[in-house]
Enzyme design. Structure first.
Site, short mmCIF file in Angstrom:
data_model
loop_
_atom_site.label_atom_id
_atom_site.label_comp_id
_atom_site.label_asym_id
_atom_site.label_seq_id
_atom_site.Cartn_x
_atom_site.Cartn_y
_atom_site.Cartn_z
N GLN A 1 -4.80 -1.57 9.42
CA GLN A 1 -4.74 -2.91 8.82
C GLN A 1 -5.37 -3.94 9.74
OE1 GLN A 1 -3.69 -3.39 5.71
NE2 GLN A 1 -4.00 -5.59 5.78
N ASP B 1 -11.19 2.82 3.90
CA ASP B 1 -11.55 1.39 3.88
C ASP B 1 -13.06 1.21 3.72
OD1 ASP B 1 -9.67 -0.66 3.98
OD2 ASP B 1 -9.23 -0.36 6.11
N LYS C 1 0.84 -1.21 0.00
CA LYS C 1 0.00 0.00 0.00
C LYS C 1 0.88 1.25 0.00
CE LYS C 1 -3.84 -2.38 2.18
NZ LYS C 1 -4.73 -2.60 3.32
N1 LIG Z 1 -7.84 -2.51 6.77
C1 LIG Z 1 -7.90 -3.53 5.91
N2 LIG Z 1 -7.41 -4.73 6.27
C2 LIG Z 1 -7.50 -5.75 5.39
C3 LIG Z 1 -8.05 -5.58 4.10
C4 LIG Z 1 -8.55 -4.31 3.76
O1 LIG Z 1 -9.10 -4.07 2.62
N3 LIG Z 1 -8.45 -3.31 4.68
N4 LIG Z 1 -8.03 -6.61 3.16
C5 LIG Z 1 -7.26 -7.80 3.43
C6 LIG Z 1 -5.82 -7.77 3.00
N5 LIG Z 1 -5.47 -6.90 1.85
C7 LIG Z 1 -5.41 -5.57 2.06
O2 LIG Z 1 -5.25 -5.07 3.12
C8 LIG Z 1 -4.98 -7.45 0.64
C9 LIG Z 1 -4.94 -8.80 0.41
C10 LIG Z 1 -4.37 -9.30 -0.77
C11 LIG Z 1 -3.87 -8.45 -1.74
C12 LIG Z 1 -3.20 -8.95 -2.96
O3 LIG Z 1 -2.82 -8.17 -3.81
N6 LIG Z 1 -3.01 -10.26 -3.11
C13 LIG Z 1 -2.27 -10.82 -4.20
C14 LIG Z 1 -1.39 -11.95 -3.69
C15 LIG Z 1 -0.39 -11.45 -2.69
C16 LIG Z 1 0.53 -12.54 -2.18
O4 LIG Z 1 1.29 -13.05 -2.98
O5 LIG Z 1 0.46 -12.83 -0.97
C17 LIG Z 1 -3.21 -11.35 -5.27
O6 LIG Z 1 -4.31 -11.80 -4.91
O7 LIG Z 1 -2.81 -11.33 -6.43
C18 LIG Z 1 -3.92 -7.10 -1.50
C19 LIG Z 1 -4.47 -6.61 -0.33
C20 LIG Z 1 -7.25 -8.12 4.92
N7 LIG Z 1 -7.01 -6.97 5.72
#
Ligand SMILES: Nc1nc2c(c(=O)[nH]1)N[C@@H](CN(C=O)c1ccc(C(=O)N[C@@H](CCC(=O)O)C(=O)O)cc1)CN2
Length: 305
Positions: free
Chosen positions: A103, A126, A59
């Site tokens: 987060q 968020d 982020k």
């Molecule tokens: N305050 C928040 N906490 C969490 C959120 C949120 O939206 N706000 N969402 C999830 C985690 N998350 C962002 O925070 C998130 C999860 C996954 C990805 C992502 O790009 N994943 C990749 C793979 C990454 C890897 O290799 O591990 C993909 O799917 O291609 C981005 C953001 C929980 N907490």
């Protein structure tokens, strides 16, 4: 001659996310030129969760790429709820910060709900605050923030099905406040006929087979099977599950979604992969929400995404 089934089209979340980020970058530059305002985001992480550390770093990197003012607050696992609330208050009052994100998950001794409700709803990029959740369910989206994962999933659905989902059945598997419920509201707003299914739904496979648009957000690796899918359906897989992958070597892991990808791709019309589907959209939509917040704080009309 036997009919040959073609695999589903793969919905490329990375490329859609890149185009969102490109729009954000240009609009951030325009805002800066016209008003001197630089969009500012504060990301707060408490504790040592390895996945959270990766997401928070991504982020911050993406925010810098967008030309934002970006700050990260890294707090120890032992941080008290009172200290975290005090930091949120400080960020609420900071005029350089237009978006605040704490987060999740937080350590067990901290009440997530209390922290989220302490964020100024006008900086809640968020979209988790009850004011923003309420605005979304009542259709007041012009002044709300929509949670990033459902907002990103909606953009991916639009690419395949267009903006108006009239006449289509959408099934959301999962009823969380962060994904399932806001996703259902967005699908309803797009005129789909929406069912929210969950672990207590009788005959979940039959409910899923009714879906022209199937959104899986349950957090259970590869739970949705090929014979749960209506031929030609659009599948949006929100799950990101790390599972053991002994075939890659001892102790190795790999990411899978909530959907058994190989078998579902043989039946669906379009499907998001994991990784590379919804995940990148989550971070892109966070940038979009932060930009929108900065525009609103500057009294300007933000671009549409
Ligand atoms: N305050 C928040 N906490 C969490 C959120 C949120 O939206 N706000 N969402 C999830 C985690 N998350 C962002 O925070 C998130 C999860 C996954 C990805 C992502 O790009 N994943 C990749 C793979 C990454 C890897 O290799 O591990 C993909 O799917 O291609 C981005 C953001 C929980 N907490």
């Amino acid at each position: 001659m036997t009919a040959q089934m073609q695999d589903a089209a793969v919905i490329d979340g990375r490329s859609v996310a890149d185009s969102v980020v490109e729009t954000v970058k240009q609009a951030a530059e325009e805002l800066k030129q016209q008003t001197g305002v630089i969009p500012g985001i504060a990301v707060v992480i408490v504790g040592e969760d390895p996945a959270s550390k990766v997401y928070v770093a991504s982020k911050g990197k993406k925010a810098k790429e967008c030309g934002f003012h970006s700050v990260q607050h890294t707090l120890a696992d032992s941080t008290s709820e009172a200290d975290l609330l005090a930091l949120v208050e400080e960020l609420n009052d900071d005029p350089q910060i237009h978006g605040i994100l704490v987060q999740l998950p937080l350590p067990g001794h901290i009440d997530d709900g209390r922290v989220i409700q302490a964020i100024n709803p006008q900086k809640d990029v968020d979209g988790f605050h009850v004011i923003n959740a309420g605005k979304l369910t009542t259709g007041e989206v012009e002044t709300a923030f929509v949670p990033c994962t459902p907002a990103g999933s909606t953009l991916l659905i639009e690419r395949v099905r267009g903006k108006d989902l009239s006449g289509l059945n959408a099934v959301v598997v999962g009823r969380s406040n962060i994904v399932g419920k806001p996703m259902a509201s967005l699908l309803l707003a797009a005129n789909a006929t929406v069912t929210v299914a969950h672990s207590r739904t009788p005959d979940l496979p039959a409910a899923c087979r009714n879906a022209d648009i199937l959104v899986a957000a349950v957090g259970r690796p590869e739970m949705i099977k090929g014979d749960w899918v209506k031929p030609g359906a659009t599948i949006i897989d929100v799950g990101i599950n790390r599972i053991a992958a002994p075939e890659r070597g001892e102790g190795k892991t790999r990411l899978v979604g909530d959907v058994a990808y190989g078998e579902c791709a043989k039946v669906a019309g379009a499907i998001t992969p994991v990784p590379g589907g919804v995940g990148p959209m989550t971070i892109a939509m966070l940038m979009a929400n932060t930009l929108v917040s900065a525009y609103r704080h500057a009294g300007r009309t933000p671009p549409n995404f």
